[in-house]
Write an enzyme that holds these catalytic residues in place. Structure first.
Site, PDB file in Angstrom:
ATOM      1  N   GLU A 248       0.891  -1.176   0.000  1.00 47.91           N
ATOM      2  CA  GLU A 248       0.000   0.000   0.000  1.00 47.91           C
ATOM      3  C   GLU A 248       0.918   1.211   0.000  1.00 47.91           C
ATOM      4  O   GLU A 248       1.484   1.564   1.037  1.00 47.91           O
ATOM      5  CB  GLU A 248      -0.902  -0.009   1.238  1.00 47.91           C
ATOM      6  CG  GLU A 248      -1.866  -1.192   1.307  1.00 47.91           C
ATOM      7  CD  GLU A 248      -2.830  -1.278   0.144  1.00 47.91           C
ATOM      8  OE1 GLU A 248      -2.948  -0.307  -0.628  1.00 47.91           O
ATOM      9  OE2 GLU A 248      -3.457  -2.333  -0.018  1.00 47.91           O
ATOM     10  N   CYS A 282      -2.330   8.842   3.005  1.00 51.43           N
ATOM     11  CA  CYS A 282      -1.944   8.615   1.607  1.00 51.43           C
ATOM     12  C   CYS A 282      -3.147   8.788   0.673  1.00 51.43           C
ATOM     13  O   CYS A 282      -2.991   8.902  -0.531  1.00 51.43           O
ATOM     14  CB  CYS A 282      -1.289   7.260   1.429  1.00 51.43           C
ATOM     15  SG  CYS A 282      -2.316   5.942   2.007  1.00 51.43           S
TER      16      CYS A 282
END
Ligand code: SIN
Length: 475
Positions: A248, A282
């Site tokens: 990720e 993010c």
């Protein structure tokens, strides 16, 4: 609370007695020190995980599921204590920290439900000559490297499905925020997770830790959340042993506001997409593309909303944005802002670090940002919103996709057909259509392009921690 390494169910000092300082980014003061794991400790953790995993893999799914549900409950029962730890070592506001604990716990409840639903397949071969049985055993031992921006949730998002699927685990929590991780695993043992199954080894020696773990014969998978730069390096290293990976990685989310959008809703969504968890996510909106017809209205209302953000110590009432994680983060964010200003952006709000103690940056809105400015190409990870105007719909989609990253995108329009069409054209794993938040344990979290590999959460997440075995048979 325990501040040692957790290996084989026992708390112990690092083999060379090293310590890591944990700092409060709101005050720059040391709040704790934790044991600093060595490569030898990391190997011992892998041995322990391997030994515990053999028995765990044979535990009935229903029983594993019930232990996961106990984990959900125990995290919620300790929400106040865990939220305070998050605020102390990360700095985010208390409301965000409480939200993070609810989010973290939910990964256990969701995966408790998925644990009893890991499906296989049965088929008669097309030739009719044999039967084909497909099932999904656990991978074995999983190494997890987690980031500091969600000290709890980025651990539980990996840990819950890994345990549900029957794996053993070795975690390297971030050196900035190890306290939350250590307290969580302590609680999980209380909730019934067998000793040795989850091992936690904070370290200041990341490279050596990685070598020790990747080269351990029992480790079969590496799951990482963090920057694309580090993810690339980990993928190269994982290739040496052909480890399964889930990555990720970074994002550079476009936030597109069309002329026909509900501007008030877009501003509300922009505040969430930009500012949740002190703008250190993010999934954060990184580039605001606003169509010419609503540019003035959006810029004015958004700047007013950003101006109402209360920056301060996450423990203080009413604070909605805490410090950045450290001084380097402040300098990096400021470098991007100054670069944008040099290339022609105007500052509508902020534009500088906040003077005094702590790692604070003043919420900032920039207008007339050049589409190719560094700030539009790099992940900002701070409370800074660059606005870029557009008139051409095809061109804004081209600009939105003109990046190697593809984690999240946001689209605001009252025209649902247009919204769906544009959403499908954006090369990102997750889209918020008239919404500023996408994260949900029940949804597949992950990116396209260099934003990552694999998905966490949803029904897909648990299968990432499984192998696929096919048995060909006759009877
Ligand atoms: C992240 O920033 O890595 C995760 C954000 C989220 O789960 O919402």
């Amino acid at each position: 609370m325990r501040t040692e390494l957790l290996i084989g169910g026992e708390w112990r000092q690092g083999s060379d007695d090293g310590r890591i300082d944990v700092l409060d980014p709101a005050t720059d003061e040391q709040v704790a020190e934790v044991a600093d794991g060595t490569p030898k400790d990391a190997q011992a953790a892998c041995d322990a995980a391997e030994a515990a995993q053999r028995a765990w893999a044979r535990v009935a799914p229903r029983e594993r599921s019930e232990i996961l549900r106990n984990c959900w409950k125990i995290l919620l029962d300790h929400a106040d204590e865990l939220s305070s730890l998050i605020v102390r070592e990360h700095g985010k506001p208390m409301t965000d920290a409480k939200g993070e604990i609810a989010y973290s716990a939910e990964f256990f409840r969701w995966n408790a439900e998925e644990t009893v639903r890991i499906r296989g397949e049965f088929a008669v071969a097309p030739s009719g000559a044999n039967r084909m049985i497909v099932h999904h055993p656990p991978v074995g031992v999983v190494a997890m490297i987690t980031p500091w921006n969600f000290p709890a949730a980025m651990i539980t998002r990996k840990l819950a499905p890994a345990l549900g699927a029957g794996n053993g685990v070795v975690i390297k929590p971030p050196r900035e925020t190890p306290l939350t991780a250590l307290r969580i695993v302590d609680l999980l043992q209380e909730a019934g997770v067998p000793k040795g199954l989850v091992n936690v080894v904070p370290t200041s020696k990341s490279g050596e830790w990685l070598d020790a773990v990747v080269d351990h014969r029992a480790v079969r998978m590496l799951s990482f959340t963090g920057s694309t730069e580090v993810g690339r390096m980990l993928l190269r290293r994982a290739a040496d042993r052909v480890l399964k990976t889930v990555m990720e990685l970074g994002g550079n989310a476009p936030f597109i506001v069309f002329d026909d959008a509900d501007v008030d809703a877009a501003v509300e969504g922009a505040m969430v997409a930009k500012m949740r968890h002190s703008a250190e996510t993010c999934t954060a909106a990184n580039r605001f593309y606003v169509e010419a017809g609503v540019l003035d209205e959006f810029s004015e209302k958004f700047t007013a909303a950003m101006g109402n953000v209360k920056v301060g110590n996450g423990f203080d009432a009413g604070v909605t944005c805490g410090p950045l994680i450290n001084k380097k983060a402040v300098a990096d964010v400021d470098g991007l802002v100054q670069g944008a200003v040099k290339s022609g952006a105007s500052v509508l709000l902020g534009g500088a670090p906040q003077p005094g103690a702590g790692c604070f940056y003043v919420p900032t809105v920039l207008r007339d940002v050049q589409p190719d400015a560094e700030i539009a190409r790099e992940e900002i990870f701070g409370p800074v919103a660059p606005i870029i105007s557009f008139t051409d719909h095809d061109d804004v989609i081209r600009q939105a996709n003109d990046t190697e990253l593809g984690l999240t995108g946001y689209v605001y329009t009252r025209d649902l057909a247009k919204g769906l069409r544009v959403s499908e054209q954006i090369q990102a794993g997750m889209i918020g259509l008239n919404r500023g938040a996408v994260s949900d344990p029940a949804a597949p979290f992950g990116g396209m392009k260099q934003s990552g590999l694999g998905r966490e959460g949803s029904t897909e997440g648990i299968y990432e921690f499984c192998e696929t075995q096919y048995i060909s048979t006759n009877w």
